[in-house]
Design a protein around this motif. Structure first.
Motif, PDB file in Angstrom:
ATOM      1  N   UNK A  21      -0.311  -1.001   4.926  1.00 50.46           N
ATOM      2  CA  UNK A  21      -0.141   0.377   5.391  1.00 50.46           C
ATOM      3  C   UNK A  21      -0.670   1.348   4.343  1.00 50.46           C
ATOM      4  N   UNK A  22      -1.527   2.252   4.780  1.00 48.86           N
ATOM      5  CA  UNK A  22      -2.053   3.361   3.980  1.00 48.86           C
ATOM      6  C   UNK A  22      -2.619   2.908   2.631  1.00 48.86           C
ATOM      7  N   UNK A  23      -3.737   2.173   2.676  1.00 50.20           N
ATOM      8  CA  UNK A  23      -4.308   1.637   1.434  1.00 50.20           C
ATOM      9  C   UNK A  23      -5.049   2.674   0.595  1.00 50.20           C
ATOM     10  N   UNK A  24      -4.509   2.940  -0.566  1.00 52.13           N
ATOM     11  CA  UNK A  24      -5.172   3.699  -1.626  1.00 52.13           C
ATOM     12  C   UNK A  24      -5.349   2.728  -2.780  1.00 52.13           C
ATOM     13  N   UNK A  25      -6.580   2.296  -3.016  1.00 49.02           N
ATOM     14  CA  UNK A  25      -6.846   1.232  -3.981  1.00 49.02           C
ATOM     15  C   UNK A  25      -7.586   1.725  -5.212  1.00 49.02           C
ATOM     16  N   UNK A  26      -7.706   3.027  -5.381  1.00 45.91           N
ATOM     17  CA  UNK A  26      -8.446   3.587  -6.490  1.00 45.91           C
ATOM     18  C   UNK A  26      -7.797   3.337  -7.843  1.00 45.91           C
TER      19      UNK A  26
ATOM     20  N   UNK B 127       2.572   4.509  -4.350  1.00 44.83           N
ATOM     21  CA  UNK B 127       2.548   5.670  -3.476  1.00 44.83           C
ATOM     22  C   UNK B 127       3.002   5.278  -2.071  1.00 44.83           C
ATOM     23  N   UNK B 128       2.142   5.427  -1.046  1.00 42.44           N
ATOM     24  CA  UNK B 128       2.518   5.043   0.309  1.00 42.44           C
ATOM     25  C   UNK B 128       2.075   3.638   0.673  1.00 42.44           C
ATOM     26  N   UNK B 129       1.365   2.964  -0.222  1.00 42.20           N
ATOM     27  CA  UNK B 129       0.773   1.660   0.088  1.00 42.20           C
ATOM     28  C   UNK B 129       1.845   0.578   0.159  1.00 42.20           C
ATOM     29  N   UNK B 130       2.030   0.045   1.364  1.00 44.16           N
ATOM     30  CA  UNK B 130       3.009  -1.004   1.606  1.00 44.16           C
ATOM     31  C   UNK B 130       2.314  -2.248   2.139  1.00 44.16           C
ATOM     32  N   UNK B 131       2.867  -3.389   1.795  1.00 40.51           N
ATOM     33  CA  UNK B 131       2.460  -4.665   2.382  1.00 40.51           C
ATOM     34  C   UNK B 131       3.700  -5.273   3.015  1.00 40.51           C
ATOM     35  N   UNK B 132       3.674  -5.404   4.334  1.00 43.35           N
ATOM     36  CA  UNK B 132       4.834  -5.893   5.070  1.00 43.35           C
ATOM     37  C   UNK B 132       4.576  -7.286   5.600  1.00 43.35           C
TER      38      UNK B 132
ATOM     39  N   UNK C 269      -6.261  10.469   6.942  1.00 39.77           N
ATOM     40  CA  UNK C 269      -7.423  10.209   6.107  1.00 39.77           C
ATOM     41  C   UNK C 269      -7.385  10.856   4.731  1.00 39.77           C
ATOM     42  N   UNK C 270      -6.244  11.394   4.291  1.00 41.11           N
ATOM     43  CA  UNK C 270      -6.153  11.888   2.921  1.00 41.11           C
ATOM     44  C   UNK C 270      -6.404  10.725   1.962  1.00 41.11           C
ATOM     45  N   UNK C 271      -7.015  11.025   0.826  1.00 40.21           N
ATOM     46  CA  UNK C 271      -7.462   9.976  -0.082  1.00 40.21           C
ATOM     47  C   UNK C 271      -6.328   9.116  -0.621  1.00 40.21           C
ATOM     48  N   UNK C 272      -5.124   9.665  -0.723  1.00 40.36           N
ATOM     49  CA  UNK C 272      -4.018   8.852  -1.223  1.00 40.36           C
ATOM     50  C   UNK C 272      -3.434   7.938  -0.142  1.00 40.36           C
ATOM     51  N   UNK C 273      -4.060   7.930   1.036  1.00 41.29           N
ATOM     52  CA  UNK C 273      -3.644   7.045   2.121  1.00 41.29           C
ATOM     53  C   UNK C 273      -4.781   6.150   2.614  1.00 41.29           C
ATOM     54  N   UNK C 274      -6.030   6.555   2.344  1.00 41.38           N
ATOM     55  CA  UNK C 274      -7.186   5.738   2.713  1.00 41.38           C
ATOM     56  C   UNK C 274      -8.357   6.240   1.884  1.00 41.38           C
ATOM     57  N   UNK C 275      -8.534   5.620   0.720  1.00 45.58           N
ATOM     58  CA  UNK C 275      -9.501   6.147  -0.239  1.00 45.58           C
ATOM     59  C   UNK C 275     -10.838   5.403  -0.154  1.00 45.58           C
TER      60      UNK C 275
END
Length: 254
Positions: A22-27, A8-13, A65-71
């Protein structure tokens, strides 16, 4: 610079000697409710264990703070003392989740040699904007690295276009799944992504936020086919798979 798309939006730079998440969704896959009535979300697994994703991270950036960006899993698993940048207005909610080193991105923040600047973003159009709430984009700049414009959860709209023109980035990261809310576009679709590519002809576009949520309307294949139809090749538009790492180089010094 190395950019790794997790999901999704989760990036590791890896950027200027720092590792940014960036924008951790780990569910887990299918652990959250459906948005469009098609599937539980997220629709795909993370490509690697959470401990590997978090390994070596120096700084976290949360755009909203949407769940798909910070769950809830990210809130539980990310170390509470890690430096975390967020948009203004979200800092108290993040601190309430236990994080102790939270800095709102009012204008710019320095992470060692990196300058992170706030940029405009709009999560939809019309009344949907109020439903979605405020979001942010940002730019990254550092000596010897490509400049990056991260669009975030935004449609293509005039303030973003003006900011991109002013920043003249080497790399633009878009959210390009064409997600819909009650039929209204809330992030870029294929047409808007390619319009932006044409408006910034010297930038490499990295399209993310794809094939992970059930309210998306654009697949990776559909975006690639649309790009080819408009003459935008694979050197200008990168569409990474989940778990894929891309290496991007800065401009050659004059």
């Amino acid at each position: 610079m190395q950019l790794k798309l997790l999901r999704n939006a989760l990036l590791k730079l890896s950027y200027a000697g720092k590792t940014l998440l960036i924008d951790p969704d780990l569910g887990e896959k299918l652990s959250r409710r459906s948005i469009a009535g098609k599937s539980q979300n997220p629709m795909v697994d993370l490509p690697e264990p959470i401990e590997d994703i978090l390994a070596g991270v120096d700084h976290v950036i949360v755009s909203h703070l949407h769940a798909d960006h910070f769950d809830e899993v990210a809130k539980a698993r990310i170390p509470k003392d890690i430096p975390l940048i967020c948009q203004p207005g979200n800092e108290e909610a993040i601190r309430a989740a236990g994080f102790s080193n939270v800095e709102p991105l009012e204008c710019f923040v320095r992470i060692g040699p990196i300058v992170v600047k706030s940029q405009p973003a709009q999560h939809g159009t019309g009344p949907v904007v109020d439903i979605m709430g405020k979001v942010m984009g940002f730019t990254l700049e550092a000596p010897g690295e490509p400049s990056v414009y991260w669009c975030g959860d935004s449609v293509l709209y005039p303030p973003l276009q003006e900011a991109v023109a002013k920043a003249e980035p080497d790399v633009i990261v878009t959210h390009s799944c064409g997600a819909l809310w009650d039929g209204t576009l809330i992030v870029m679709d294929a047409q808007q992504t390619l319009d932006l590519a044409e408006q910034a002809p010297h930038a490499v576009i990295v399209a993310t936020h794809m094939e992970a949520l059930d309210h998306a309307s654009v697949s990776r294949q559909a975006l690639r086919e649309a790009a080819e139809a408009r003459g935008i090749g694979r050197d200008r538009l990168l569409i990474p798979a989940d778990g894929e790492t891309i290496e991007l180089k800065g401009p050659v010094p004059a």
